[in-house]
Write a protein that holds these residues in place. Structure first.
Motif, PDB file in Angstrom:
ATOM      1  N   LYS A 218      31.580  19.790  19.061  1.00 41.07           N
ATOM      2  CA  LYS A 218      31.574  21.152  18.544  1.00 41.07           C
ATOM      3  C   LYS A 218      32.970  21.739  18.675  1.00 41.07           C
ATOM      4  CE  LYS A 218      26.723  21.856  19.775  1.00 41.07           C
ATOM      5  NZ  LYS A 218      25.734  22.667  20.541  1.00 41.07           N
ATOM      6  N   ILE A 219      33.565  22.027  17.557  1.00 48.73           N
ATOM      7  CA  ILE A 219      34.904  22.622  17.503  1.00 48.73           C
ATOM      8  C   ILE A 219      34.804  23.899  16.692  1.00 48.73           C
ATOM      9  CG2 ILE A 219      37.304  22.306  16.828  1.00 48.73           C
ATOM     10  CD1 ILE A 219      36.900  19.309  17.097  1.00 48.73           C
ATOM     11  N   TYR A 224      30.585  18.732  14.469  1.00 47.37           N
ATOM     12  CA  TYR A 224      30.982  17.540  13.738  1.00 47.37           C
ATOM     13  C   TYR A 224      30.230  16.320  14.275  1.00 47.37           C
ATOM     14  CZ  TYR A 224      34.941  20.347  12.112  1.00 47.37           C
ATOM     15  OH  TYR A 224      35.721  21.328  11.553  1.00 47.37           O
ATOM     16  N   ASN A 225      29.657  15.507  13.340  1.00 48.17           N
ATOM     17  CA  ASN A 225      29.083  14.208  13.699  1.00 48.17           C
ATOM     18  C   ASN A 225      30.193  13.168  13.732  1.00 48.17           C
ATOM     19  OD1 ASN A 225      26.349  15.017  13.850  1.00 48.17           O
ATOM     20  ND2 ASN A 225      26.226  15.015  11.621  1.00 48.17           N
ATOM     21  N   LEU A 226      30.229  12.364  14.763  1.00 44.78           N
ATOM     22  CA  LEU A 226      31.266  11.351  14.930  1.00 44.78           C
ATOM     23  C   LEU A 226      30.668   9.961  14.708  1.00 44.78           C
ATOM     24  CD1 LEU A 226      33.125  12.670  18.103  1.00 44.78           C
ATOM     25  CD2 LEU A 226      33.633  13.127  15.707  1.00 44.78           C
ATOM     26  N   TYR A 227      31.374   9.158  13.924  1.00 38.24           N
ATOM     27  CA  TYR A 227      30.931   7.783  13.653  1.00 38.24           C
ATOM     28  C   TYR A 227      32.072   6.846  14.014  1.00 38.24           C
ATOM     29  CZ  TYR A 227      27.394  10.220  10.947  1.00 38.24           C
ATOM     30  OH  TYR A 227      26.385  11.065  10.565  1.00 38.24           O
ATOM     31  N   ALA A 228      31.803   5.926  14.917  1.00 40.38           N
ATOM     32  CA  ALA A 228      32.796   4.929  15.296  1.00 40.38           C
ATOM     33  C   ALA A 228      32.490   3.649  14.527  1.00 40.38           C
ATOM     34  CB  ALA A 228      32.766   4.691  16.800  1.00 40.38           C
ATOM     35  N   ASN A 229      33.119   3.463  13.394  1.00 45.20           N
ATOM     36  CA  ASN A 229      32.858   2.313  12.533  1.00 45.20           C
ATOM     37  C   ASN A 229      33.783   1.176  12.931  1.00 45.20           C
ATOM     38  OD1 ASN A 229      32.300   0.483  10.586  1.00 45.20           O
ATOM     39  ND2 ASN A 229      32.800   1.785   8.848  1.00 45.20           N
TER      40      ASN A 229
END
Length: 645
Positions: A218-219, A224-229
């Protein structure tokens, strides 16, 4: 009925107009197909266990399922095929069983039996079919400079998705081509030198090719959803994966082997005109679907493909709708010829154009009424329905002819046209009804048929019976009304102007009647001779009958009459266990024999399917393993020769 028609002429006219409008509208909207819908539910159960031999598939999977499926209700019989790694079971249900209920029953039984199957068996796939599901065309994919893997990818992920939404069509996975797969080839000597094993490479590739959940952050006002691809993007990334680290240096995949953009081991090869290719089979799925609409939709979709390379060439081949259209057109053509000849004979016998028209009205009105009633039951325009109407054409006018002749008899007695029409129709109402019923009751045994025959011949019988009863009502209403209003004089009694106008018709009729009377005289003499020598006549008839039985062994038997669809199939089986590469060489020889036998201008396309893949495509292929194949050849329509050599 005749009195009612003459008393209320406008009502009869309106009913006839409604019959014409509704009948034509129903005929236009009815689907067109080769045969009636065959509503016999079939459920296919496909179970996969990679690498298991057919003997084990039969004992551990197919046999167990077959025995357990007998708990279902309404099952007619069960057929099965056990292939390498694949168990295919077809459960045929009794006619009239609800297809959705059949699928639910088999799916529940299959799920209950799954825990008793060998560990590692994939969950069974249960699909709904019916007896009328059949391939109606093939969509072939070829392209200069395109690999088999590219052709398969475009067939499965691009073309198939764009043609699968056609109503009534079922599009299985493509046949042929190579299934794209990234392969890592390692050198055993290099692995040993770096003290690594094959499983070290497998674990590293799997652990480095993941999508990891990283939560959210949360900014300010945004969450924001974070995806580490961490999935690998290309082959070079695989080559750069570190297998282990010794000191400050790492051992990479490239140090012990090489990752390449390759394909799985190929178990199924498709050749189109000698070129390795891919094709999509198009099946007509469901009893309500019809061949012509399905093929037309497929052709339209193939003509408007998007997101395909310009090198990709798609073509619809083995179009079964052409044969269907040709069969329907031929039947309509022959029916039209019979209709014209029937009208001509009636005109010659009656020598009265108006009377001929009165009789002739019974055919279109009866046919249109039949189509209207059939459309209410969801029927299609098919060869059986049209064959039934063609069979009944000559019989449809008999009722009207009987009524017309009796009306003419009253006219010759000097009665007024309306009186003659009413009396003439009323007097023969019961005999005409009896004649109609005796003809219709001949088709009653059709109700005792079962299976495919029931659906085929019920359509024919319905067409005949409905048209006969329609012709009875036309004969009892339309013909008396027509005679009461439009025919004022009987045979040969016309005024001078009418006589002059039909002089040529009278001349033809008189010439015909003179010769017909000569024929009747010969018939009378033959009949008298037969009656005098009754014993000899009976013996002669019995002798001819016995002699005709001797011809029966020379008459072939078949479920359907011989047709010429302009294509043929050759099934090839090499010695069991033959490699697919060697089977392909045998098929090349078969293709060469076809090209040598059939001239180039007569040959359209040759499609060969070699081997089978242990996946969903095995459901739709007759091939059993790498040593089996079939070659399908289509002859050019422009050629005069359409039969297989």
């Amino acid at each position: 009925m005749s009195r009612f028609a003459i008393k209320y002429p406008y009502f009869i006219i309106v009913v006839c107009l409604i019959t014409c409008v509704v009948g034509i509208s129903s005929l236009i909207r009815m689907p067109v197909d080769l045969f009636p819908a065959i509503r016999i539910p079939v459920v296919v159960v496909a179970t996969f266990y990679s690498g298991m031999p057919p003997e084990q598939i039969e004992n551990d999977i197919t046999g167990r399922f077959e025995r357990f499926f007998t708990l279902g209700s309404g099952i007619d019989h069960i057929e099965s095929r056990s292939l390498p790694g694949v168990s295919l079971i077809k459960v045929y249900f009794q006619p009239g069983v609800n297809p959705d209920s059949a699928v639910t029953t088999i799916a529940n039984l299959a799920s209950a039996q799954l825990r008793r199957l060998p560990p590692g068996t994939l969950p069974p796939v249960v699909l709904k079919f019916d007896a009328s599901s059949m391939p109606v065309c093939l969509v072939t994919l070829k392209g200069e400079g395109m690999t088999e893997a590219q052709l398969r990818d475009h067939g499965q992920y691009t073309v198939r998705n764009q043609v699968a939404n056609i109503p009534g069509a079922s599009v299985p996975q493509p046949f042929g081509g190579k299934y794209r797969q990234i392969m890592v080839y390692v050198d055993p000597m290099k692995l040993e030198a770096h003290q690594l094993s094959v499983m070290d490479v497998v674990r590293t590739v799997n652990d480095s090719n993941l999508i990891l959940p990283a939560g959210d952050v949360k900014i300010g006002p945004i969450d924001y959803n974070l995806y580490a691809n961490s999935q690998l993007r290309d082959v070079d990334d695989i080559n750069r994966l570190p297998l282990k680290t010794v000191g400050n240096s790492s051992v990479l995949v490239a140090d012990v082997g090489e990752a390449v953009d390759g394909a799985q081991i190929q178990y199924n090869v498709v050749r189109i005109d000698g070129q390795p290719s891919v094709y999509l089979p198009i099946l007509k799925q469901g009893g309500d679907a019809n061949t012509i609409s399905v093929v037309s939709g497929i052709k339209n979709a193939v003509a408007h493909l998007v997101d395909t390379p310009k090198e990709l060439i798609t073509k619809v081949v083995f179009d079964q709708s052409i044969f269907v259209k040709q069969a329907i057109e031929n039947l309509l053509h022959e029916g039209a010829i019979g209709l014209i000849l029937t009208g001509l004979l009636i005109f010659i016998f009656l020598a009265n154009a108006r009377a001929t028209l009165a009789v002739f009205l019974s055919i279109p009105l009866s046919a249109l009424a039949t189509f209207f009633v059939l459309s209410l039951g969801g029927a299609t325009v098919n060869t059986m329905v049209l064959g039934g109407l063609a069979l009944a054409f000559s019989r449809l006018i008999d009722n009207s002819v009987v009524v017309l002749e009796n009306i003419f008899r009253h006219l010759e007695l000097g009665e007024a046209p309306e009186v003659a029409a009413e009396r003439g129709g009323s007097e023969v109402a019961l005999p005409v009804l009896a004649a109609t019923l005796t003809t219709a009751v001949v088709f009653f045994p059709v109700t005792f048929l079962y299976g495919v025959s029931k659906y085929l011949f019920t359509a024919l019988a319905l067409a005949v019976v409905l048209s006969l009863f329609a012709s009875y009502f036309v004969a009892m209403t339309v013909v008396p009304l027509f005679c009461a209003k439009l025919i004022k004089t009987p045979h040969g009694h016309k005024d001078g102007q009418a006589q002059a106008a039909t002089n040529w018709a009278q001349g033809i009729a008189q010439a015909f009647n003179r010769r017909f009377q000569i024929l009747l005289g010969k018939y009378d003499r033959a009949l008298s001779w037969s009656l005098i020598r009754a014993g000899a006549t009976v013996i002669a008839i019995i002798g001819v009958f016995v002699l005709s039985l001797g011809l029966f062994p020379f008459v072939g038997t078949a479920y359907f009459p011989k047709t010429d669809p302009g294509q043929f199939v050759i099934n090839v089986k090499a010695p069991t266990g033959t490699r697919i590469e060697l089977t392909e060489k045998y098929i090349q020889q078969v293709e060469q024999i076809i090209r040598e036998t059939v001239s180039k201008e007569d040959l359209d396309v040759i499609v060969s399917n070699i081997g089978t893949t242990p996946d969903f495509s095995a459901i739709y292929s007759p091939n059993a393993a790498e040593h089996t194949a079939f070659v399908q050849a289509s002859l050019a329509r422009s050629s005069g020769r359409r039969s297989a050599p």
